[in-house]
Structure formats: C-alpha cells, structure tokens
Scaffold this motif. Structure first.
Motif, PDB file in Angstrom:
ATOM      1  N   ARG A 187      31.227  32.072  39.669  1.00  0.00           N
ATOM      2  CA  ARG A 187      31.600  31.500  38.056  1.00  0.00           C
ATOM      3  C   ARG A 187      31.438  32.700  37.326  1.00  0.00           C
ATOM      4  N   MET A 188      32.347  33.540  36.591  1.00  0.00           N
ATOM      5  CA  MET A 188      32.088  34.566  35.960  1.00  0.00           C
ATOM      6  C   MET A 188      32.619  34.029  34.272  1.00  0.00           C
ATOM      7  N   ARG A 189      31.673  34.418  33.295  1.00  0.00           N
ATOM      8  CA  ARG A 189      32.365  34.272  31.989  1.00  0.00           C
ATOM      9  C   ARG A 189      33.116  35.138  31.548  1.00  0.00           C
ATOM     10  N   MET A 190      34.462  35.043  31.060  1.00  0.00           N
ATOM     11  CA  MET A 190      35.125  35.869  30.682  1.00  0.00           C
ATOM     12  C   MET A 190      34.951  36.643  29.358  1.00  0.00           C
ATOM     13  N   THR A 191      34.936  37.976  29.219  1.00  0.00           N
ATOM     14  CA  THR A 191      34.494  38.622  28.121  1.00  0.00           C
ATOM     15  C   THR A 191      35.541  39.159  27.305  1.00  0.00           C
ATOM     16  N   ASP A 192      35.271  39.868  26.437  1.00  0.00           N
ATOM     17  CA  ASP A 192      36.435  40.516  25.387  1.00  0.00           C
ATOM     18  C   ASP A 192      37.236  41.651  26.267  1.00  0.00           C
ATOM     19  N   ALA A 193      36.700  42.140  27.372  1.00  0.00           N
ATOM     20  CA  ALA A 193      37.286  42.952  28.394  1.00  0.00           C
ATOM     21  C   ALA A 193      38.595  42.346  28.892  1.00  0.00           C
ATOM     22  N   PHE A 194      38.762  40.997  28.913  1.00  0.00           N
ATOM     23  CA  PHE A 194      39.939  40.263  29.532  1.00  0.00           C
ATOM     24  C   PHE A 194      40.859  40.179  28.198  1.00  0.00           C
ATOM     25  N   PRO A 195      42.151  40.405  28.418  1.00  0.00           N
ATOM     26  CA  PRO A 195      43.070  40.484  27.381  1.00  0.00           C
ATOM     27  C   PRO A 195      43.045  38.804  26.826  1.00  0.00           C
ATOM     28  N   GLU A 196      43.478  38.829  25.425  1.00  0.00           N
ATOM     29  CA  GLU A 196      43.368  37.298  24.922  1.00  0.00           C
ATOM     30  C   GLU A 196      44.345  36.368  25.633  1.00  0.00           C
ATOM     31  N   HIS A 197      45.597  36.683  25.984  1.00  0.00           N
ATOM     32  CA  HIS A 197      46.503  35.847  26.511  1.00  0.00           C
ATOM     33  C   HIS A 197      46.325  35.313  27.749  1.00  0.00           C
ATOM     34  N   VAL A 198      44.891  35.997  28.586  1.00  0.00           N
ATOM     35  CA  VAL A 198      44.750  35.637  29.951  1.00  0.00           C
ATOM     36  C   VAL A 198      43.910  34.198  29.711  1.00  0.00           C
ATOM     37  N   PRO A 199      44.590  33.213  30.630  1.00  0.00           N
ATOM     38  CA  PRO A 199      43.588  32.065  30.372  1.00  0.00           C
ATOM     39  C   PRO A 199      42.684  31.850  31.621  1.00  0.00           C
ATOM     40  N   SER A 200      41.646  30.852  31.417  1.00  0.00           N
ATOM     41  CA  SER A 200      40.872  30.742  32.640  1.00  0.00           C
ATOM     42  C   SER A 200      41.454  30.706  34.061  1.00  0.00           C
ATOM     43  N   TYR A 201      40.772  31.292  34.997  1.00  0.00           N
ATOM     44  CA  TYR A 201      41.732  31.249  36.162  1.00  0.00           C
ATOM     45  C   TYR A 201      40.816  31.547  37.617  1.00  0.00           C
ATOM     46  N   VAL A 202      41.233  31.350  38.857  1.00  0.00           N
ATOM     47  CA  VAL A 202      40.573  31.469  39.923  1.00  0.00           C
ATOM     48  C   VAL A 202      40.881  32.957  40.602  1.00  0.00           C
ATOM     49  N   ASN A 203      39.826  33.743  40.758  1.00  0.00           N
ATOM     50  CA  ASN A 203      39.917  35.192  41.385  1.00  0.00           C
ATOM     51  C   ASN A 203      39.778  35.018  42.763  1.00  0.00           C
ATOM     52  N   VAL A 204      40.870  35.076  43.465  1.00  0.00           N
ATOM     53  CA  VAL A 204      40.698  35.069  44.933  1.00  0.00           C
ATOM     54  C   VAL A 204      40.575  36.433  45.323  1.00  0.00           C
ATOM     55  N   TYR A 205      39.782  36.683  46.442  1.00  0.00           N
ATOM     56  CA  TYR A 205      39.559  37.986  47.026  1.00  0.00           C
ATOM     57  C   TYR A 205      39.856  37.893  48.540  1.00  0.00           C
ATOM     58  N   PHE A 206      40.736  39.105  48.906  1.00  0.00           N
ATOM     59  CA  PHE A 206      41.082  39.254  50.183  1.00  0.00           C
ATOM     60  C   PHE A 206      40.543  40.559  50.743  1.00  0.00           C
ATOM     61  N   VAL A 207      40.014  40.453  51.951  1.00  0.00           N
ATOM     62  CA  VAL A 207      39.513  41.537  52.914  1.00  0.00           C
ATOM     63  C   VAL A 207      40.570  42.822  52.921  1.00  0.00           C
ATOM     64  N   VAL A 208      40.378  43.817  52.758  1.00  0.00           N
ATOM     65  CA  VAL A 208      41.150  45.113  53.164  1.00  0.00           C
ATOM     66  C   VAL A 208      40.259  46.034  54.339  1.00  0.00           C
ATOM     67  N   GLU A 209      40.932  46.991  54.863  1.00  0.00           N
ATOM     68  CA  GLU A 209      40.066  47.707  55.688  1.00  0.00           C
ATOM     69  C   GLU A 209      39.738  48.960  54.863  1.00  0.00           C
ATOM     70  N   ASP A 210      40.446  49.303  53.735  1.00  0.00           N
ATOM     71  CA  ASP A 210      39.962  50.239  52.975  1.00  0.00           C
ATOM     72  C   ASP A 210      40.554  50.064  51.428  1.00  0.00           C
TER      73      ASP A 210
END
Length: 264
Positions: A187-210
């Motif tokens: 769980r990450m608290r969204m800071t001012d680095a996120f654009p104002e229009h972006v709501p809370s969301y789930v960030n899904v990570y997918f594995v890549v080889e590079d």
C-alpha cells in the motif's frame, strides 16, 4: 494445490475500448496468447503464457462504461463471498452489484474502498486464479496506490486478516500486508508526484526478462513511461501505461540491487 487464503491476490483483468489492439500490445510485450473469447461472458478473453498457463484476462469495455478510468482490476480470494461482501459494506466500501456467479468458474463482485480504489472479490469454483506467477509474462506483485492511506488501511484490514508492516522510513508512507507471515500486497500513499486527476488504483506488477527492453517495447507501441526505470532490492522496474491508458508496472526480478528496507 491448497486454496489461497482470504485476501490473497488471485487474478487480474482489464477492460479496453479496443480489445484487439490491447491483445496485440500485450502479445508483443509479454508474449501472451489468448483463449477464444467467452461470448456468454461478454467476450471475456483469458491470456496465456508461452507455456499455456493462464495469467490474466482482457475484455471489451461494457456499454456505458466509457467514463470509468482504465485500470487493471485485481481480484482477492475469499472462501465466503457473501460474508466478505458484508464486511466490505460494514467497513465503508461500496459494492458495484450483488455477488454474481460466473458459470462454473466461481462467484465475483466488484467493490470500491472508501478512498476510491476499485477491486474485486473472487470465490473460486472451477477457476482458482493465476495458473503461474513470478515468471516472465505473469503477475508477481501489486500495490494499492491510495489518495487517502488512512481510509485504505482501516478498510482493508477490516475486510481481510492482514498483518501490517510499515517501511521504517519517515519519507515514505508504504505498508506491506502479510498473510501467515508472507507478503501478499503493498500500500503506497499517493503524493503530489501523481497527477491530480488520477484516482486511487491498484498497480499490478508483471514480470519481464529485461526491464529496459520491455520499456522500449511499451514506448515503441505507443505506451507511456510514468516512472523509472529504477533499480530496487526487488528488481529493476518501470511504471508504465499501455496505449489505451491502462497503468501497470514491469519488473525484472532477476536484477535486484540494494539492501532490503527495514520494516516496523
């Protein structure tokens, strides 16, 4: 294979205005192939790795859903969806509808936490969820990026039996939620680095080889870079969005660098 514990991430899917374009993008990025779309379930299309393991699903945007922000949707396991849905409402969340049986696969319901983060519950029957994780093209991690971390924390720990660990860094508001002593979600608290229009969301990570090669593919195909690429003790990663604006993160878990953070 034992059933996943309540609160464990077990599946991910996303809706697209242009399903065929999305399929082409993720095929080139992750090497996915696709089962025939299930017409009786709105052309719900499961994605498979080169080894034939189901790892996610894509589907067309529902009529009238054009105003819904594009995002990957994460499903959490539950052994009793009715009881979990009741806890969602008691903790201040909102159900999009009543729990719905999806053929012989299982029962699901989509909800939103008090900070505006959408997610789904899944009580499996024929479909347990991810058939593989932690390998190229597959899910490995997810984080809830929250506009109101206090509301998100109170909500999810009331719905699921998470054990909370906090990163011991006064400059970062990041939690790791565990089940049985094993990390399952961040769980990450969204800071001012996120654009104002972006709501809370789930960030899904997918594995890549590079990571860098994957980022180059994302950008070549019309996607965008949000953050990174960056080295970490968990791998080299980059937060990106596909050409239709669906955000996610690619990570090379073999390229881990640095010391693991301390947790309180």
């Amino acid at each position: 294979m034992p059933a996943p514990p309540d609160g464990a991430p077990v599946w991910a899917d996303a809706m697209f205005l242009d399903l065929e374009a999305a399929k082409a993008f993720y095929t080139e990025l992750f090497g996915w192939s696709y089962d025939p779309g299930a017409e009786e379930h709105g052309d719900y299309t499961q994605a498979t790795t080169a080894a034939g393991k189901h790892v996610a699903a894509l589907m067309p945007r529902m009529p009238g859903g054009e105003s819904v922000p594009p995002a990957w949707n994460l499903y959490f396991a539950t052994s009793d969806i009715a009881a979990t849905a009741e806890r969602v409402e008691q903790a201040g969340g909102v159900l999009a509808a009543e729990p719905t049986q999806v053929g012989d696969f299982g029962t699901m319901v989509t909800a939103q936490d008090p900070a505006g983060c959408s997610f789904s519950l899944w009580q499996p029957a024929g479909l347990e969820g991810f058939e593989t994780v932690n390998e190229p093209g597959a899910f490995c991690w997810a984080e809830i990026n929250s506009r109101d971390a206090a509301k998100t924390d109170a909500f999810f720990t009331a719905v699921f039996p998470y054990e909370v660990k906090k990163v011991a860094d006064e400059h970062v508001d990041f939690h790791v939620w565990q089940l049985g002593g094993h990390p399952v979600l961040g769980r990450m608290r969204m800071t001012d680095a996120f654009p104002e229009h972006v709501p809370s969301y789930v960030n899904v990570y997918f594995v890549v080889e590079d990571c860098d090669a994957a980022l180059a593919t994302v950008q070549r195909l019309g996607g965008t870079l949000h953050y990174g690429p960056m080295d970490s003790p968990f791998g080299r990663f980059a937060a990106v969005a596909d050409p239709q604006g669906v955000a996610f993160t690619v990570i090379d878990v073999t390229a881990a660098e640095g010391r693991m953070p301390d947790f309180a």
